[in-house]
Enzyme design. Structure first.
Site, PDB file in Angstrom:
ATOM      1  N   SER A  16       0.805  -1.221   0.000  1.00  0.00           N
ATOM      2  CA  SER A  16       0.000   0.000   0.000  1.00  0.00           C
ATOM      3  C   SER A  16       0.839   1.273   0.000  1.00  0.00           C
ATOM      4  O   SER A  16       0.296   2.367  -0.167  1.00  0.00           O
ATOM      5  CB  SER A  16      -0.949   0.014   1.200  1.00  0.00           C
ATOM      6  OG  SER A  16      -0.222   0.030   2.407  1.00  0.00           O
ATOM      7  N   LYS A  76      -6.839   3.326   8.444  1.00  0.00           N
ATOM      8  CA  LYS A  76      -5.886   4.333   7.975  1.00  0.00           C
ATOM      9  C   LYS A  76      -6.503   5.726   7.974  1.00  0.00           C
ATOM     10  O   LYS A  76      -5.865   6.708   8.373  1.00  0.00           O
ATOM     11  CB  LYS A  76      -5.400   3.966   6.569  1.00  0.00           C
ATOM     12  CG  LYS A  76      -4.593   2.677   6.503  1.00  0.00           C
ATOM     13  CD  LYS A  76      -4.246   2.319   5.062  1.00  0.00           C
ATOM     14  CE  LYS A  76      -3.454   1.017   4.989  1.00  0.00           C
ATOM     15  NZ  LYS A  76      -3.139   0.623   3.594  1.00  0.00           N
TER      16      LYS A  76
END
Length: 793
Positions: free
Chosen positions: A696, A739
């Site tokens: 990511s 996140k």
């Protein structure tokens, strides 16, 4: 033919015995080899295999010497020659077999006694000079008497022994050589090595027979004593059978006299319970069968208690007893809202279950798995769900469980056996449809006692658990009405077949505003009460609570927050106990007086971002966090890429893919030639002690490289996450909710995400969506256009 030649022929020795000048020495563990005896030898050590090879290449004779039984400390250095007796037997190898693993099996025959006179070497195996020990010839009347006495007693030992063969009797009865007879009997006696060695070292046949006469008499006495003990045990068993017969007669006499017999009252009560309890057909038959067996036992028998305990378990279980579900949806919603803030997905699923139960009475209970970081309320939620549904609640932790019997129970053959935790929970609840919470299912273990995760496959499968069979009960119990809820912090450690049987509900971490509401509604009142305070002594302001959340905790849940609130309450309680009655207000300005300086300074946005620094986002087991990615273009290089910060292989591949795309896209331009050909790139991820991996950070690394290429910094309030391909495409990632919450906590205002993750924004809290601008992208150049307008042509 002379007698000596006849003996040599009998044992396959027709030539004079000539020993090698250097005889290989083979240490024998826990055994003594006698002349004329066949001995199998298994050699696995490479040095000993070499000994055998060298021996077979020569006269095929080696020395077999018994090892001494010495107690040697590990720190003491003792030579191998000091660990063997110096009198042994010369053995001639008759047969040899090799095995694929390199080991060797020999069949040898003892040919003569020998004594070591001088050691000649220890490597790779012991070698020594030996001399033959001549056999003394004694065939007088005393020797003959010893022979007959030892032989007769040894024949008695053979008759009493279960291990010595009848063929050995024939050999002993036909042996007329005193020395050979003594060696034969010593070989077959189960005595200490030291005793056998003393017999081997004696060259006189008469003296060997004298030693053996004492040994044989002793062993014969031991065998006769063992037979006497066995006879007593057999008589004791016969006595128990006789007592049982007499006891049955006594019961019959007592019944005729109308007197209560021992244990009859207990059996009558048990019979009444069986008749009164409503049991399924199979269970009823098993209970009747076990009761009949119990009634024939003596109350003093050990099996009596085992059988009665088994019947008690059968009768205590709620085979057909169910609690009625409370199907008032409004009431259930109020209970769930009262006990927990947020967690809308779980609450919605419970309301859906009650709605279906209201429409379909025989609907099976759901099997839910609440997955999320520690402290978000997974375990406490189970009790609230049980209250909302109106079911009994039973919880047990699976953390560290390694024994399958904890789930399925122990078989009744074992002493102290009991049913598993599932059946024990049903007995405790008293209904066959409770809510059972299996806590920490991701922390199951396994060892030689079985795999509990595999045992749970049947328990958590709606198609199979209607006939769940505990090893202790050996009767099917219907678990299809039970509502199972499991909890886990992470899903990676849960076996895939087990994961497939559960309906997953992910519980994300709380936002700061959610934590503030939880603190005001639940944590502060509870801690004030637990510390003996009331609202007239302490008051928390919203700013004070928010400062605790931001500066003294760093978690996805609220456990640490409650501990810090408790610490403040204890400080106030101490002041009140000392006589200070004035109400204390805990705010942002005076919080340091209670908790000291801030505990956490990490996860703050930097004031300025230099060229080559990007704000990334990472997922952890306790929630999300921001992760800065730093890069430098070092002059004097040749285009090499270096990554530091304990990055894993996937992250390294992402950086390589980003650099390759950048070089392919801009490497042909003259103004960028120096960057790609004469500079080395160093990318670093801070917090080097923490391992990092995953795809990511791909667009973050690509943006670091682009920032270095064009010489422009990025916006400090912009974060990004997404996987990059070699062609620059941006792929979706996981853990977006965690996140985003981490970014919101530190003040990020713009987040660049993969376009394929747009659907995940629906689960983001509304207050977070309003505070952050999300930019979905499908290609990495869209990221650069967002951050560096007018740079790309």
């Amino acid at each position: 033919m002379p007698d000596r030649d006849r003996d040599l022929l009998e044992f396959g020795l027709t030539e004079e015995i000539v020993l090698p000048n250097e005889m290989p020495i083979l240490p024998i563990s826990e055994a003594v080899v006698f002349p004329a005896m066949m001995v199998p030898l298994v050699l696995s050590d490479t040095n000993l295999v070499r000994l055998a090879d060298d021996c077979l290449a020569g006269q095929k004779i080696l020395g077999a010497f018994a090892q001494k039984d010495l107690e040697v400390d590990e720190d003491d250095e003792v030579a191998d020659r000091d660990l063997i007796y110096h009198v042994g037997t010369a053995v001639k190898i008759q047969k040899m077999l090799r095995f694929p693993d390199g080991s060797m099996r020999l069949l040898g025959q003892g040919i003569a006694r020998c004594r070591i006179t001088k050691f000649l070497g220890d490597e790779p195996y012991m070698k020594a000079r030996v001399e033959l020990i001549p056999e003394e010839e004694q065939e007088d009347s005393r020797t003959l008497a010893y022979m007959r006495g030892v032989a007769n007693n040894f024949l008695k030992i053979i008759d009493a022994s279960e291990t010595l063969s009848e063929e050995l009797k024939v050999v002993v009865m036909n042996s007329d050589d005193p020395g050979r007879l003594a060696d034969l009997i010593a070989t077959n006696m189960d005595i200490e090595v030291g005793e056998k060695q003393s017999i081997l070292e004696e060259s006189s046949p008469r003296k060997r027979l004298q030693i053996l006469s004492k040994v044989v008499m002793r062993e014969l006495d031991v065998l006769e004593l063992g037979q006497k003990l066995q006879t007593r045990v057999r008589k004791s068993i016969d006595k128990d059978q006789r007592e049982y017969y007499l006891r049955q007669q006594l019961k019959a006499i007592q019944r005729e006299l109308g007197e209560a017999e021992e244990g009859s009252v207990e059996l009558d009560e048990l019979r009444a319970r069986i008749d009164e309890t409503d049991l399924p057909e199979k269970v009823q038959a098993a209970a009747d069968r076990e009761f009949d067996r119990l009634s024939r036992m003596s109350p003093g028998a050990s099996e009596y208690t085992v059988s009665k305990t088994y019947l008690d378990w059968i009768l205590d279980l709620p085979w057909l007893e169910s609690s009625e579900d409370k199907l008032d949806l409004k009431r259930a919603d109020e209970i769930l809202e009262r006990d927990h803030y947020g967690l809308d997905d779980v609450k919605e699923r419970i309301i859906e279950y009650l709605a279906v139960r209201k429409l379909k009475k025989n609907h099976r209970g759901p099997i839910l798995c609440l997955a999320g970081p520690p402290g978000v309320g997974k375990t406490s939620l189970g009790r609230s769900i049980a209250e909302a549904v109106g079911r009994k609640f039973f919880r047990f932790s699976l953390g560290g469980m390694r024994d399958e019997a904890e789930i399925r129970g122990h078989r009744r053959t074992y002493v102290g056996s009991m049913p598993g935790r599932i059946i024990a929970g049903l007995k405790e609840c008293g209904t066959n449809n409770p809510l059972i919470m299996l806590d920490e299912i991701d922390k199951l273990g396994q060892d030689f006692r079985g795999d509990p995760a595999s045992a749970l496959l049947e328990v958590l499968d709606p198609e199979q658990n209607s006939d769940f069979t505990d090893h202790y009960l050996t009767l099917p119990f219907d678990l299809s009405n039970v509502m199972f809820i499991t909890t886990a912090n992470m899903l990676d450690t849960i076996p895939r077949p087990l994961l497939d049987r559960m309906e997953m509900i992910h519980l994300p971490g709380y936002t700061n505003m959610e934590k503030l509401q939880i603190a005001k509604r639940y944590l502060v009142p509870r801690q004030v009460l637990e510390n003996g305070l009331t609202s007239k002594f302490i008051r928390f302001t919203n700013a004070g609570l928010m400062r605790i959340i931001e500066d003294h905790t760093r978690e996805a849940g609220v456990r640490g927050l409650e501990r810090e609130i408790g610490a403040v309450c204890r400080k106030v309680a101490t002041a009140v106990a000392k006589g200070k009655k004035k109400k204390q207000t805990v705010g942002a300005k005076n919080l340091e007086d209670y908790l000291g300086s801030a505990s956490y300074m990490g996860d703050r946005l930097r004031r300025h971002l230099k060229v080559g620094v990007v704000t990334g986002l990472a997922w952890t087991q306790v929630g999300g966090k921001i992760l800065y990615i730093e890069g430098l273009a070092l002059p004097g290089g040749n285009g090499q890429l270096k990554l530091t910060g304990q990055v894993g292989s996937v992250m390294q591949e992402s950086a390589s893919a980003a650099l390759s795309y950048l070089r392919n896209r801009f490497g042909g331009r003259q103004e960028f030639q120096e960057f790609f050909l004469k500079r080395d790139i160093h990318i670093h991820l801070p917090a080097g002690a923490i391992p990092k991996d995953g795809p990511s950070a791909g667009i973050g690394m690509a943006t670091v490289l682009f920032s270095l290429l064009v010489g422009q910094p990025t916006d400090r309030r912009t974060a990004m996450t997404g996987e990059i391909t070699l062609t620059g495409a941006v792929l979706p990632i996981g853990g977006l909710l965690e996140k985003v919450l981490a970014a919101h906590r530190v003040g990020v205002r713009r987040i660049i995400i993969p376009a394929d993750n747009e659907s995940d924004l629906e689960v983001i809290p509304e207050e977070v969506r309003e505070a952050i601008h999300f930019v979905p992208v499908r290609h990495v150049e869209e990221v650069w256009e967002e951050l560096f307008p007018d740079v790309l042509d």
